[in-house]
Design an enzyme around this catalytic site. Structure first.
Site, PDB file in Angstrom:
ATOM      1  N   LEU A  54      56.909  38.780   4.002  1.00  0.00           N
ATOM      2  CA  LEU A  54      58.304  38.364   4.161  1.00  0.00           C
ATOM      3  C   LEU A  54      59.142  39.548   3.707  1.00  0.00           C
ATOM      4  CD1 LEU A  54      58.394  34.734   2.683  1.00  0.00           C
ATOM      5  CD2 LEU A  54      58.601  35.390   5.072  1.00  0.00           C
ATOM      6  N   ASP A  55      60.195  39.848   4.453  1.00  0.00           N
ATOM      7  CA  ASP A  55      61.080  40.948   4.070  1.00  0.00           C
ATOM      8  C   ASP A  55      61.607  40.713   2.663  1.00  0.00           C
ATOM      9  OD1 ASP A  55      60.750  41.815   6.684  1.00  0.00           O
ATOM     10  OD2 ASP A  55      62.637  40.928   7.359  1.00  0.00           O
ATOM     11  N   ILE A  56      62.012  41.778   2.001  1.00  0.00           N
ATOM     12  CA  ILE A  56      62.499  41.675   0.621  1.00  0.00           C
ATOM     13  C   ILE A  56      63.703  40.741   0.509  1.00  0.00           C
ATOM     14  CG2 ILE A  56      64.008  43.709   0.722  1.00  0.00           C
ATOM     15  CD1 ILE A  56      62.952  44.325  -2.191  1.00  0.00           C
TER      16      ILE A  56
END
Length: 183
Positions: A49-51
C-alpha cells in the site's frame, strides 16, 4: 495451555505515513506497529500500500499463501474506497470496465468502479485484480481526476474489520483465513 501455530496471519489497519515494508532506514514501516510476541515471527506485508494509502494490510509469515494472493494469474480482487477530486461519471465506470491505458502505455486489466456519491468531490469503490505502482491514482489521472484519499477495504472477500482503528491489528479469524486460502 500454549498453542503453537506455524503461521501467523494478521489484519492491520495501516495508517498513513507507514511503508508496506519490513524495514527502512528513514521511514516508519508497518512492522513497527506489530507488538511482541508477533514481532519475532518473521512477518512481512503481503503486497504493498502506498505510504499515503490506508487500510487493510495483511501481515503473515506464510510465503506460499502470499505468493498465491500476489500472483497475477490468480486475479485476486482487492477493493478500495476512494475520494476523488472531480465528478466521476458513468463514462469513467465504462472505461474502468474495459481497462485503461496508463501514461506509460500499460493497459490495465478491467476494474469495477462503483460510484457511491458523485459531485465535485466524488466517493467511489474500486475493485482491481492487479496492483501496479500507484495504479488507482494513475487510472483516475488518465481520466482527468485525482485521488485525494485511498483506503483498501477488502482482499479476496475478507473485509477490513471496522472496529480496527488506524494502527490497530488482530489475528484473522478461521473463516477469514479460509476465504484467503481458497485463492
Amino acid at each position: 495451555p500454549l498453542v503453537y501455530h506455524e503461521f501467523v496471519y494478521l489484519m492491520l489497519n495501516k495508517p498513513r505515513g507507514y511503508l508496506s515494508a519490513t524495514r527502512d532506514g528513514r521511514q516508519k514501516v508497518v512492522l513497527d506497529l506489530v507488538p511482541d510476541p508477533w514481532r519475532q515471527r518473521e512477518l512481512f506485508p503481503v503486497g504493498r500500500l502506498d505510504i499515503d494509502t490506508e487500510g487493510f494490510c495483511l501481515l503473515c509469515n506464510d510465503g506460499q499463501l502470499a505468493h498465491r494472493l500476489l500472483s497475477p494469474v490468480r486475479h485476486v480482487p482487492k477493493t478500495y474506497y476512494a475520494e476523488i477530486a472531480g465528478e466521476v461519471t458513468q463514462a469513467d465506470v465504462a472505461a474502468f470496465a474495459v481497462g485503461i491505458t496508463l501514461e506509460d502505455g500499460y493497459f490495465t486489466k478491467p476494474a469495477k468502479l462503483e460510484i457511491l456519491e458523485a459531485g465535485s468531490q466524488s466517493q467511489v469503490q474500486v475493485e482491481i485484480t492487479e496492483g501496479k505502482f500507484h495504479q488507482i491514482k494513475r487510472m483516475f489521472a488518465c481520466m482527468g481526476k485525482s485521488v485525494e484519499y485511498l483506503k483498501r477495504i477488502k482482499i479476496s472477500g475478507v473485509e477490513l474489520d471496522p472496529a480496527l482503528a488506524p494502527g490497530e491489528l488482530r489475528e484473522l479469524t478461521p473463516q477469514e483465513l479460509e476465504l484467503l486460502q481458497r485463492v
